[in-house]
Design an enzyme around this catalytic site. Sequence first.
Site, mmCIF file in Angstrom:
data_model
loop_
_atom_site.group_PDB
_atom_site.id
_atom_site.type_symbol
_atom_site.label_atom_id
_atom_site.label_comp_id
_atom_site.label_asym_id
_atom_site.label_seq_id
_atom_site.Cartn_x
_atom_site.Cartn_y
_atom_site.Cartn_z
ATOM 1 N N THR A 1 -2.150 113.273 62.622
ATOM 2 C CA THR A 1 -1.079 113.708 62.236
ATOM 3 C C THR A 1 -0.462 113.789 60.524
ATOM 4 O OG1 THR A 1 -0.116 113.423 64.318
ATOM 5 C CG2 THR A 1 1.558 113.945 62.651
HETATM 6 ZN ZN ZN Z 1 -0.121 115.078 65.063
#
Ligand code: ZN
Length: 420
Positions: A88
Site C-alpha cells: 500500500t
Molecule cells: Zn493497499
Amino acid sequence: MANPLSLRNLLLGSAIGLGLLMSGCATTPEMSAPVAAEAKAELPRTVILVSIDGFRPEYLNRGITPNLSQLAAEGASGAMKPSFPTITFPNHYTLVTGLHPDHHGIVGNNMRDAELGSFSLGNRAAVTDRRWWDDGEPIWVTAEKQGVVTGTMFWPGSEADVRGVRPTHWAVFEQSMPGDVRVDRLLSWLDLPEGQRPRLTTLYFDLVDTMGHHHGPNSQEAEDAVKATDASIGRLMQGLKDRGMEKDAVVIVVSDHGMADVSPDRVSYIDDLVPADAFSVVYSGPVGFINASEGREAEVAGALVGKHPHMECWRKGEIPARFALGTHRRVTDFVCLAENNWVVATRARPLTRAGGAHGYDNEWADMQAVFIAHGHGVVAGRQLQNLDSVDVQPLLGRLLGIEVPKGDGNPADTLPVTKR
Ligand SMILES: [Zn+2]
C-alpha cells in the site's frame, strides 16, 4: 505507440512551457499569450484522484459496480502494473511521485532506516516526519509550489510537510470515517471560493482492501465492500453534477495493487531455514524483508539466498532488475518473494487464518491495479494498454498544466487517455 520517444519529448516540452507561463516567467518567445490562454481553457477545472485500496480490475466484471463501470464505459480504463513490492504505502507514493519505491524511499509499509529508526503505519511520529518522504515529491507539493491549490482527503504522505510543503486542505487519517463522509468533505472543498478551492484533490477508500485481507478477494464481504465503495463513487459523481462541475472535472480512479487468496497451508517459514537469532524480520507476508543479525550475514545468506520450494530470496543488490528494487538505503539485506498464493512468515508470527494478501510479483495478474479516467477531455470507451503506476504522476501534471519532476514513468503511456 509508434514512436514513444518523440511523443515523450513533445509532451515534456509543452508541459514545461505551460508551467513557465503559469508561474509568470513567460520568457519563451514561441509561447504567446493567446496560445497559453487557449491551453489553459482546455484544462479541466478540477482533477480528483481516487484510490480504492486493493481493488482488482476484475471486480468491475462482477456486475456489482454500476458507478465505476459507467465511468469506465464513458472514459478510458485498463489494468495497471503496480510497483514492487505490491504494498500500500510504496504504491500510493509511486502513484503521486512517478517514482518506483527504490527511488522515492517508501520501500514498505514497515521500514528500518539507520538514522530515523522504524516506520510503521500506526506510528504517527514516523508517518508525519517528512524525512521519510522527502526522497520523492508528491504531485500536491509540485502543484502547490506552482500556485495550484490542492486538497488531500487521505493519502499516504499527505500528513507530512514533504519538502516543506503541505496540501492547502488535508486531514489526519481516520479509518473509521465512512466513505460517504470522505466524499462529502472533499465536495465541501469544491464549494470554497476561487483561491481556496482546490484544483487537485485526492480521495482514499480502504474498505475493499480491509475486507479482501480478512475474507479473501472472492468473499461476500469483499464484494459488499466493493458495492459500498462503488456507491460512494456514485455520491461523488452526483455531487459534481449538483455543482455543475461534472463536465469540467476529471476523475481518475486507481488502486495500489490487487489481492490474492492466502492460507495457513501455504507458508514458508524463515526460521525453519536459519536460526531465529540470526535475523530480524522487518516485514513478512507475500514478500519478506529480512536483515541479518550482526556478524551473521554469511550464515543467513547461505541459508536463504536462492530458490526454495515456494519462495525465492535475493541479497539486496541482486534482486532481478525488473523489480526495480535494491539500491535504497531502507531496502533490507535480504528480500524473499513468496510463490503466488504463498506467504513468507516465522514460527513466532505464523499465518493463522485464510484470507487475502498482496505484495507479490508485480507482473502477476492478481496483483494488477485498476485505472479509470473520466471527464473533461477524456476519450470515451478507450481501453488502455501497458499502464504502469509510475505513469500517473506525469498524467496529473499534464491535466493540471504544471511542470512535474521527471520520474520513472513514460508520459506517452497515458497520452491515449485524452488523445483522439
Ligand atoms: Zn493497499
